[in-house]
Design an enzyme around this catalytic site. Structure first.
Site, PDB file in Angstrom:
ATOM      1  N   MET A 173      14.406  -7.855  -1.947  1.00  0.00           N
ATOM      2  CA  MET A 173      14.395  -8.164  -0.321  1.00  0.00           C
ATOM      3  C   MET A 173      13.163  -8.303   0.215  1.00  0.00           C
ATOM      4  O   MET A 173      12.565  -7.222   0.494  1.00  0.00           O
ATOM      5  CB  MET A 173      15.280  -6.945  -0.070  1.00  0.00           C
ATOM      6  CG  MET A 173      15.553  -6.740   1.563  1.00  0.00           C
ATOM      7  SD  MET A 173      14.548  -7.532   2.630  1.00  0.00           S
ATOM      8  CE  MET A 173      13.895  -6.656   3.857  1.00  0.00           C
ATOM      9  N   PRO A 174      12.640  -9.555   0.378  1.00  0.00           N
ATOM     10  CA  PRO A 174      11.383  -9.574   0.919  1.00  0.00           C
ATOM     11  C   PRO A 174      11.396  -9.418   2.365  1.00  0.00           C
ATOM     12  O   PRO A 174      12.469 -10.042   3.044  1.00  0.00           O
ATOM     13  CB  PRO A 174      10.796 -10.906   0.413  1.00  0.00           C
ATOM     14  CG  PRO A 174      11.443 -11.395  -0.499  1.00  0.00           C
ATOM     15  CD  PRO A 174      13.100 -10.681  -0.368  1.00  0.00           C
ATOM     16  N   LEU A 175      10.336  -8.948   3.204  1.00  0.00           N
ATOM     17  CA  LEU A 175      10.244  -9.064   4.447  1.00  0.00           C
ATOM     18  C   LEU A 175       9.242 -10.027   4.700  1.00  0.00           C
ATOM     19  O   LEU A 175       7.817  -9.788   4.242  1.00  0.00           O
ATOM     20  CB  LEU A 175       9.786  -7.795   5.191  1.00  0.00           C
ATOM     21  CG  LEU A 175       9.205  -8.074   6.590  1.00  0.00           C
ATOM     22  CD1 LEU A 175      10.436  -8.487   7.524  1.00  0.00           C
ATOM     23  CD2 LEU A 175       8.868  -6.581   7.006  1.00  0.00           C
ATOM     24  N   TYR A 231      14.987 -12.049   6.000  1.00  0.00           N
ATOM     25  CA  TYR A 231      14.066 -11.161   6.809  1.00  0.00           C
ATOM     26  C   TYR A 231      12.683 -12.203   7.064  1.00  0.00           C
ATOM     27  O   TYR A 231      11.823 -11.817   6.373  1.00  0.00           O
ATOM     28  CB  TYR A 231      13.923  -9.901   6.484  1.00  0.00           C
ATOM     29  CG  TYR A 231      15.230  -8.863   6.540  1.00  0.00           C
ATOM     30  CD1 TYR A 231      15.497  -8.290   7.494  1.00  0.00           C
ATOM     31  CD2 TYR A 231      15.975  -9.123   5.292  1.00  0.00           C
ATOM     32  CE1 TYR A 231      16.705  -7.429   7.421  1.00  0.00           C
ATOM     33  CE2 TYR A 231      17.262  -8.297   5.114  1.00  0.00           C
ATOM     34  CZ  TYR A 231      17.491  -7.451   6.504  1.00  0.00           C
ATOM     35  OH  TYR A 231      18.582  -7.010   6.320  1.00  0.00           O
ATOM     36  N   VAL A 287       6.237  -8.475   2.171  1.00  0.00           N
ATOM     37  CA  VAL A 287       6.494  -7.107   1.604  1.00  0.00           C
ATOM     38  C   VAL A 287       7.769  -7.262   0.891  1.00  0.00           C
ATOM     39  O   VAL A 287       8.683  -7.528   1.360  1.00  0.00           O
ATOM     40  CB  VAL A 287       6.494  -6.071   2.896  1.00  0.00           C
ATOM     41  CG1 VAL A 287       6.838  -4.811   2.440  1.00  0.00           C
ATOM     42  CG2 VAL A 287       5.367  -6.337   3.774  1.00  0.00           C
TER      43      VAL A 287
END
Length: 129
Positions: free
Chosen positions: A1-3, A40, A72
């Site tokens: 899950m990257p931001l 995201y 991130v």
């Protein structure tokens, strides 16, 4: 899950910006195998004086299409990172005429206990995800 935070110079139209976001998201799905809907992204547009993106002595020329990706993310393999860079830059060049030399990436790894998606919970730790 990257931001995913994406920084560009002001002056691009909505279609361009939406395409940019979609290309990055589709590459994320394909390369990092994130679930659909795991999106995201934060796009920030800047005045030219607010983005000083030089070349670290590599002789890389930048244009008004300079685009910075800062992710991130949970740890990713070197192979997957390189594939992500390649997929994104190939499509940006082909579909938005963004030169590969204008695209900069920075990935910051973090762990499952570094995420809360809401409600003050650590969903990766409590079994929700």
């Amino acid at each position: 899950m990257p931001l995913m935070r994406i920084d560009v110079l002001k002056g691009h139209n909505q279609d361009y910006l939406e395409k940019l976001l979609n290309i990055a998201y589709e590459a994320q799905l394909e390369v990092f195998h994130t679930p659909k809907g795991d999106r995201y992204q934060i796009l920030t547009q800047h005045e030219p004086v607010e983005m000083q993106i030089l070349d670290t002595g590599l002789g890389i020329k930048r244009t008004q299409n300079v685009t910075i990706f800062n992710l991130v993310t949970r740890p990713r393999s070197t192979k997957d990172k390189q594939l992500f860079y390649d997929k994104v830059t190939e499509r940006l060049e082909k579909e938005l005429a963004i030169q590969k030399s204008d695209v900069v990436f920075s990935l910051i790894p973090n762990n499952d206990d570094d995420w809360s998606f809401g409600n003050g919970e650590a969903q990766f730790l409590n079994g929700s995800l």
